[in-house]
Design a protein around this motif. Sequence first.
Motif, PDB file in Angstrom:
ATOM      1  N   TRP A   1       0.836  -1.212   0.000  1.00  0.00           N
ATOM      2  CA  TRP A   1       0.000   0.000   0.000  1.00  0.00           C
ATOM      3  C   TRP A   1       0.868   1.258   0.000  1.00  0.00           C
ATOM      4  O   TRP A   1       0.534   2.251  -0.658  1.00  0.00           O
ATOM      5  N   CYS A   2       1.976   1.243   0.729  1.00  0.00           N
ATOM      6  CA  CYS A   2       2.891   2.392   0.732  1.00  0.00           C
ATOM      7  C   CYS A   2       3.441   2.639  -0.668  1.00  0.00           C
ATOM      8  O   CYS A   2       3.511   3.791  -1.133  1.00  0.00           O
TER       9      CYS A   2
ATOM     10  N   ASN B   1       1.089   4.230  -3.001  1.00  0.00           N
ATOM     11  CA  ASN B   1       0.911   5.651  -2.737  1.00  0.00           C
ATOM     12  C   ASN B   1       2.205   6.447  -2.905  1.00  0.00           C
ATOM     13  O   ASN B   1       2.379   7.505  -2.302  1.00  0.00           O
TER      14      ASN B   1
ATOM     15  N   ARG C   1      -3.903   0.389  -9.236  1.00  0.00           N
ATOM     16  CA  ARG C   1      -3.502   1.785  -9.050  1.00  0.00           C
ATOM     17  C   ARG C   1      -2.792   2.355 -10.281  1.00  0.00           C
ATOM     18  O   ARG C   1      -2.960   3.517 -10.628  1.00  0.00           O
TER      19      ARG C   1
ATOM     20  N   ILE D   1      -0.265   8.190   3.037  1.00  0.00           N
ATOM     21  CA  ILE D   1      -0.591   6.971   2.274  1.00  0.00           C
ATOM     22  C   ILE D   1      -2.105   6.873   2.035  1.00  0.00           C
ATOM     23  O   ILE D   1      -2.627   5.799   1.734  1.00  0.00           O
ATOM     24  N   GLY D   2      -2.807   8.002   2.170  1.00  0.00           N
ATOM     25  CA  GLY D   2      -4.216   8.050   1.796  1.00  0.00           C
ATOM     26  C   GLY D   2      -5.177   7.396   2.763  1.00  0.00           C
ATOM     27  O   GLY D   2      -6.279   7.007   2.378  1.00  0.00           O
TER      28      GLY D   2
END
Length: 674
Positions: free
Chosen positions: A342-343, A346, A374, A491-492
């Motif tokens: 996930w990092c 982002n 993504r 990271i949203g």
Amino acid sequence: MAHETEAALGETATTPVFRDWRYSVDLEGIGWAVFDREGQSANALGTRPLEELAAIVALAEEGARARTLTGLVILSGKEKGFIVGADINEFDGFTSEFEVIERLRPVLALFDRIERLPVPVVAAIHGVCVGGGLELALACHYRIATRDEKTRVGFPEVKLGIFPGWHGTVRSIRQAGPVAAMQAMLTGSMIGASRARGMGLIDQLVATPDMLRWAARKAILQKRKSKPAGLAKSLLARWPARTLLVKKMRDATTKKVREDHYPSPFRLIDLFEVHGGDPQALKAAETRYFAPLLISDTSRNLRRVFKLSELLKAQAPKTQAWKPLRVHVIGAGTMGADIAGWCVANGMEATLQDLSEEVIAKGIKAQGRVLKRRFKTKAALAAAKARLIADAAGDGVVHADVIIEAIVERLDVKQELFRALEGRIKPDALLATNTSSLEIEAIAEPLQDPGRLIGIHFFNPVAQMPLVEVVRGAASREDEVLKGATFVTAIGKFPLITKSVPGFLVNRVLAPYMMEAMARIEKGEEKERIDEAARAFGMPMGPIELADTVGLDVCAHVGKILGLSPEGSHLDRLVAAKKLGKKTGEGFYVWKDGKPDKGFKDYTPLELERFGRILIEPLIRESERALADGVVESADLVDAGVIFGTGFAPFRGGPLHYKASLEARDEVPAEAAE
């Protein structure tokens, strides 16, 4: 750069300075209306900005009549966005449909005046252009946007319990056709610039924001005008095609949400069904369908949820010199690998460490799906994959801005790990544990500087859960806690700062709800009835299905920590038999193709409604206790954490807000009436 370009174009001021807009006419007779709302980081269309825009349109009308104006360009003075929509803070004052209709009238008239201007009107878009911002852009004659990842358009109003109310229904259908336009309005999804151009919502793309003005100037001088959707698309709005289309829309929407919980998409479908074949009738009817939704409890509560999300974002300081760019994750199991992935998704670089190179490789491979969603181009996907680095030796620790531990839940093992890390990391690096059950201060005890350690508690699945708990241990320094919140927003995700107590906030309030539901099974209650009643209340899934999804071993572990799991329970027996739920194929339910096999059970709506209120009482009680114990700073933060961490029915506004609303209406809680 923008001001330099204005000078290059030879602009001269022709009007007094507005507070929210800048307006000038250049030597070629082009009017430049720059929206730059005073004192705000983003542009929202509130009363004053709309009144000032009306004054600008009046000047444009006068210039068009006098033939001194060749065209009008509307653009943003904010670097990161165009217009984020209407100012929802102004919605709260409405108490009647009549008030809503009266407030809409001048805005609708203004957008019609823009559309009727005899000179070209161009919207020049960079960044977010949603809701009322997109409705304004659609009232313009031509739309140019940057081909930038940050440029997104859409109609998120359905997430606020309404639908577009400034004639966005009519204009989006005109430009994109009924299928694409209705899908955009019914889902509230964000649409990239390239896709929006393909749909017909955008007419032209440019590479960078610096090119917008020159492209807009050219469009004005060439008198470009957007073309509406073609005949083939338009025919779908007419009978009998519209009838078939409406049925598909209603069926698809019913699979996602319940009409009694979220009425707005169903009212939008009704509006299209009755008036979709006649643009003028659709225009006239839009307000009548819109007004009752805006003053409904559902919309009020969903607007509250939006404000709660902003409250969570505000937990991170706006000015923070520390910028996280590199993350080192220790533990490449499902959770650790998902955090690292996930990092990377982002924009960060992540090194992933584990004792087993095979586990690291498996964890990295599993991130492919998230990264593919993504990054749409091969080049962007390849660059992202290159930022996710296998690091069995742990070399990335010395370069990392953030170090997150996600290993086995054993205090001694975690203590030893952090003791070894302390002397290797950068002086300003953030040191965090993803523990879900151990106290931060206990883990930090052996450190020379225990104030450096905080908790950053992710929820599973990482890519889907919006909340991350930032846990303050008894010794944790405030600057480290704030750095944790900064990292989470970077990271949203939504950060929730909590005290280090067993279960923190989310697991603490969720555990009694799930454990009491399981206790009902011990007494002979049907698990299917329990789960369906919880869904009837508005939960995304029932507590028994949730337990199976989380993992019954995890539930039993949390239950023991919180003193809620009696020995010899049905839960204990399932765990002993290695029937751990979804991950093993059987728990309380038998799982087939990733779904629980529930069969068919028929319950009356009234029965489920009453039972659902009873089931949710343990969660509400524990939310009240958590507030009293100061786990988070306010009732609003309790509601925010429970909504975004557990999926608590958003349309009810949070557990404490829901309880308060019952008391305000003098309603007796279901359990008290039992």
